[in-house]
Design an enzyme around this catalytic site. Structure first.
Site, PDB file in Angstrom:
ATOM      1  N   HIS A  55       0.840  -1.206   0.000  1.00  0.00           N
ATOM      2  CA  HIS A  55       0.000   0.000   0.000  1.00  0.00           C
ATOM      3  C   HIS A  55       0.871   1.251   0.000  1.00  0.00           C
ATOM      4  O   HIS A  55       2.056   1.202   0.321  1.00  0.00           O
ATOM      5  CB  HIS A  55      -0.917   0.035   1.231  1.00  0.00           C
ATOM      6  CG  HIS A  55      -2.077  -0.908   1.132  1.00  0.00           C
ATOM      7  ND1 HIS A  55      -1.996  -2.214   1.531  1.00  0.00           N
ATOM      8  CD2 HIS A  55      -3.339  -0.733   0.669  1.00  0.00           C
ATOM      9  CE1 HIS A  55      -3.163  -2.810   1.325  1.00  0.00           C
ATOM     10  NE2 HIS A  55      -4.002  -1.931   0.794  1.00  0.00           N
ATOM     11  N   LYS A  85      -0.657   4.873   4.565  1.00  0.00           N
ATOM     12  CA  LYS A  85      -1.490   3.899   5.292  1.00  0.00           C
ATOM     13  C   LYS A  85      -0.958   3.680   6.701  1.00  0.00           C
ATOM     14  O   LYS A  85       0.237   3.483   6.895  1.00  0.00           O
ATOM     15  CB  LYS A  85      -1.563   2.579   4.515  1.00  0.00           C
ATOM     16  CG  LYS A  85      -2.542   1.590   5.146  1.00  0.00           C
ATOM     17  CD  LYS A  85      -2.939   0.491   4.176  1.00  0.00           C
ATOM     18  CE  LYS A  85      -3.872  -0.523   4.816  1.00  0.00           C
ATOM     19  NZ  LYS A  85      -5.164   0.069   5.217  1.00  0.00           N
TER      20      LYS A  85
HETATM   21  N1  LIG Z   1     -12.727  -1.279   2.887  1.00  0.00           N
HETATM   22  C1  LIG Z   1     -12.167  -0.758   1.784  1.00  0.00           C
HETATM   23  O1  LIG Z   1     -12.499  -1.126   0.626  1.00  0.00           O
HETATM   24  C2  LIG Z   1     -11.148   0.321   1.942  1.00  0.00           C
HETATM   25  C3  LIG Z   1     -10.805   0.737   3.192  1.00  0.00           C
HETATM   26  N2  LIG Z   1      -9.983   1.796   3.372  1.00  0.00           N
HETATM   27  C4  LIG Z   1      -9.802   2.229   4.750  1.00  0.00           C
HETATM   28  O2  LIG Z   1     -10.543   3.427   4.943  1.00  0.00           O
HETATM   29  C5  LIG Z   1      -9.908   4.234   5.931  1.00  0.00           C
HETATM   30  C6  LIG Z   1      -9.644   5.622   5.376  1.00  0.00           C
HETATM   31  O3  LIG Z   1      -8.737   5.542   4.303  1.00  0.00           O
HETATM   32  P1  LIG Z   1      -8.256   6.852   3.515  1.00  0.00           P
HETATM   33  O4  LIG Z   1      -9.425   7.544   2.896  1.00  0.00           O
HETATM   34  O5  LIG Z   1      -7.131   6.426   2.654  1.00  0.00           O
HETATM   35  O6  LIG Z   1      -7.681   7.721   4.728  1.00  0.00           O
HETATM   36  P2  LIG Z   1      -7.596   9.300   4.891  1.00  0.00           P
HETATM   37  O7  LIG Z   1      -6.705   9.547   6.044  1.00  0.00           O
HETATM   38  O8  LIG Z   1      -7.280   9.910   3.565  1.00  0.00           O
HETATM   39  O9  LIG Z   1      -9.108   9.728   5.263  1.00  0.00           O
HETATM   40  C7  LIG Z   1      -9.705   9.542   6.514  1.00  0.00           C
HETATM   41  C8  LIG Z   1     -10.559  10.760   6.777  1.00  0.00           C
HETATM   42  O10 LIG Z   1     -11.356  10.550   7.946  1.00  0.00           O
HETATM   43  C9  LIG Z   1     -11.402  11.779   8.637  1.00  0.00           C
HETATM   44  N3  LIG Z   1     -11.800  11.583  10.036  1.00  0.00           N
HETATM   45  C10 LIG Z   1     -11.045  11.153  11.084  1.00  0.00           C
HETATM   46  N4  LIG Z   1     -11.774  11.189  12.217  1.00  0.00           N
HETATM   47  C11 LIG Z   1     -13.003  11.634  11.888  1.00  0.00           C
HETATM   48  C12 LIG Z   1     -14.179  11.892  12.623  1.00  0.00           C
HETATM   49  N5  LIG Z   1     -14.234  11.716  13.963  1.00  0.00           N
HETATM   50  N6  LIG Z   1     -15.276  12.327  11.970  1.00  0.00           N
HETATM   51  C13 LIG Z   1     -15.230  12.534  10.631  1.00  0.00           C
HETATM   52  N7  LIG Z   1     -14.137  12.328   9.872  1.00  0.00           N
HETATM   53  C14 LIG Z   1     -13.031  11.880  10.492  1.00  0.00           C
HETATM   54  C15 LIG Z   1      -9.991  12.350   8.485  1.00  0.00           C
HETATM   55  O11 LIG Z   1      -9.931  13.734   8.779  1.00  0.00           O
HETATM   56  C16 LIG Z   1      -9.711  12.027   7.028  1.00  0.00           C
HETATM   57  O12 LIG Z   1     -10.137  13.065   6.162  1.00  0.00           O
HETATM   58  C17 LIG Z   1      -8.636   3.462   6.342  1.00  0.00           C
HETATM   59  O13 LIG Z   1      -8.930   2.686   7.485  1.00  0.00           O
HETATM   60  C18 LIG Z   1      -8.397   2.545   5.142  1.00  0.00           C
HETATM   61  O14 LIG Z   1      -7.652   1.405   5.450  1.00  0.00           O
HETATM   62  C19 LIG Z   1      -9.441   2.476   2.336  1.00  0.00           C
HETATM   63  C20 LIG Z   1      -9.720   2.091   1.056  1.00  0.00           C
HETATM   64  C21 LIG Z   1     -10.596   0.976   0.742  1.00  0.00           C
HETATM   65  O1  LIG Z   2      -5.778   2.091   3.210  1.00  0.00           O
HETATM   66  C1  LIG Z   2      -5.999   1.779   2.014  1.00  0.00           C
HETATM   67  O2  LIG Z   2      -5.673   2.518   1.074  1.00  0.00           O
HETATM   68  C2  LIG Z   2      -6.703   0.529   1.725  1.00  0.00           C
HETATM   69  N1  LIG Z   2      -7.187  -0.132   2.748  1.00  0.00           N
HETATM   70  C3  LIG Z   2      -7.920  -1.332   2.690  1.00  0.00           C
HETATM   71  C4  LIG Z   2      -7.188  -2.417   3.445  1.00  0.00           C
HETATM   72  O3  LIG Z   2      -6.685  -2.152   4.543  1.00  0.00           O
HETATM   73  O4  LIG Z   2      -7.119  -3.544   2.951  1.00  0.00           O
HETATM   74  C5  LIG Z   2      -8.367  -1.704   1.308  1.00  0.00           C
HETATM   75  C6  LIG Z   2      -7.445  -1.325   0.202  1.00  0.00           C
HETATM   76  O5  LIG Z   2      -6.447  -2.264   0.077  1.00  0.00           O
HETATM   77  C7  LIG Z   2      -6.910   0.097   0.344  1.00  0.00           C
END
Ligand SMILES: NC(=O)C1=CN([C@@H]2O[C@H](COP(=O)(O)OP(=O)(O)OC[C@H]3O[C@@H](n4cnc5c(N)ncnc54)[C@H](O)[C@@H]3O)[C@@H](O)[C@H]2O)C=CC1
Ligand SMILES: O=C(O)C1=N[C@H](C(=O)O)C[C@H](O)C1
Length: 269
Positions: free
Chosen positions: A158, A162
């Site tokens: 990643h 992350k």
């Molecule tokens: N399940 C899936 O398919 C995927 C999961 N993820 C996960 O999603 C999460 C976020 O990933 P990204 O967008 O890359 O991170 P990021 O850090 O770019 O975005 C997270 C956002 O949440 C906000 N945030 C934090 N606390 C908050 C609160 N109390 N209220 C409202 N907003 C709040 C932050 O300010 C930030 O803008 C991670 O845990 C990542 O691993 C990411 C991509 C795909």
């Molecule tokens: O943090 C990410 O970017 C992603 N998080 C998810 C994970 O923890 O598997 C999904 C994806 O791989 C991107």
């Protein structure tokens, strides 16, 4: 009429996934954007979410108040951080809004809290919302069951922002492989090796994580036997795959009864 469509709040609106969700939702004919949520103190608070992204106005003002954001919502899509997600699970349940959770890095205690909220709310949670990974999960289970005695290793890569490891996807793949063999992942889980580790312990599932540059997300399940190996691989090149899956889950959840669902439920896998 747009006002009759289920309204969705995007939590973590300014994040990598939040921005992608705002874009995908703005083009989704069956849902409307009902709110945009950010953490207190964030510089997007009070701005139009579309304008804050540098685009056309979306008519939704970013707030740090979850109850205000959910006032006219039927769903929340949440890619934030564990502490925010746990708080949101209770609030979304009170608001009778479908809670789609993409956040990873959740502890066993966090998941127990989500289970409790799901007793009276619809929650869809997955460490990866893409169609390809959810299919790969099924394949990993089948391969691990069929290739008895072969070593299983999961390698994920990643971007350097992350914060959690192993990834949520790697854990989904590991759980599937363990389930295929009738094992409990907690007992056979082995984290990345370092130093004099001794030979590999048979029956374990190893996890390795790479963090580099702007890699969107790559996962290999390596099944290694004597003289041959099978590698199951998923490569994500565009975060839209996760956003589209989450939007599909929010729509699907509108017609479900309370429960803690997975993307496999949504996709019928
Ligand atoms: N399940 C899936 O398919 C995927 C999961 N993820 C996960 O999603 C999460 C976020 O990933 P990204 O967008 O890359 O991170 P990021 O850090 O770019 O975005 C997270 C956002 O949440 C906000 N945030 C934090 N606390 C908050 C609160 N109390 N209220 C409202 N907003 C709040 C932050 O300010 C930030 O803008 C991670 O845990 C990542 O691993 C990411 C991509 C795909
Ligand atoms: O943090 C990410 O970017 C992603 N998080 C998810 C994970 O923890 O598997 C999904 C994806 O791989 C991107």
């Amino acid at each position: 009429m747009a006002g009759d469509l289920p309204g969705i709040v995007v939590a973590g609106a300014s994040g990598r996934m939040g921005r992608m969700l705002l874009q995908v939702l703005s083009e989704e004919p069956n849902l409307r954007i009902a709110g945009a949520l950010e953490r207190p103190g964030h510089d997007w608070i009070g701005s139009d979410a579309g304008e804050a992204m540098g685009g056309a106005p979306l008519g939704v003002t970013v707030t740090d108040d979850p109850l205000e954001a959910m006032a006219s919502a039927q769903g929340v899509i949440d890619f934030t951080a564990p502490a925010a997600t746990i708080e949101m699970a209770d609030l979304a349940a009170q608001a009778r809004a479908v809670h789609v959770i993409g956040t990873t890095g959740l502890s066993a205690e966090d998941i127990a809290r989500i289970d409790a909220a799901a007793r009276h709310a619809v929650i869809v949670r997955a460490g990866n919302m893409s169609l390809g990974v959810n299919l790969l999960v099924q394949l990993a289970k089948q391969a691990a069951a069929s290739l008895e005695g072969w070593d299983v290793e999961i390698v994920e890569a990643h971007h350097h922002h992350k914060v959690d490891a192993p990834s949520g996807t790697a854990l989904m793949l590991g759980e599937a492989a363990a389930e295929g063999r009738g094992q409990d992942l907690e007992k056979v889980y082995r984290a990345a090796r370092d130093g004099i580790t001794g030979p590999r312990e048979a029956g374990t599932i190893g996890f390795s994580a790479i963090r580099a540059g702007d890699i969107v997300g790559e996962h290999d399940v390596i099944l290694a036997g004597q003289g041959e190996r099978v590698v199951l691989r998923h490569v994500a090149t565009d975060r839209a795959i996760f956003a589209r899956g989450a939007v599909r889950a929010a729509l699907w959840g509108q017609s479900q009864g309370p429960g803690h669902y997975s993307m496999a439920d949504v996709l019928g896998l």
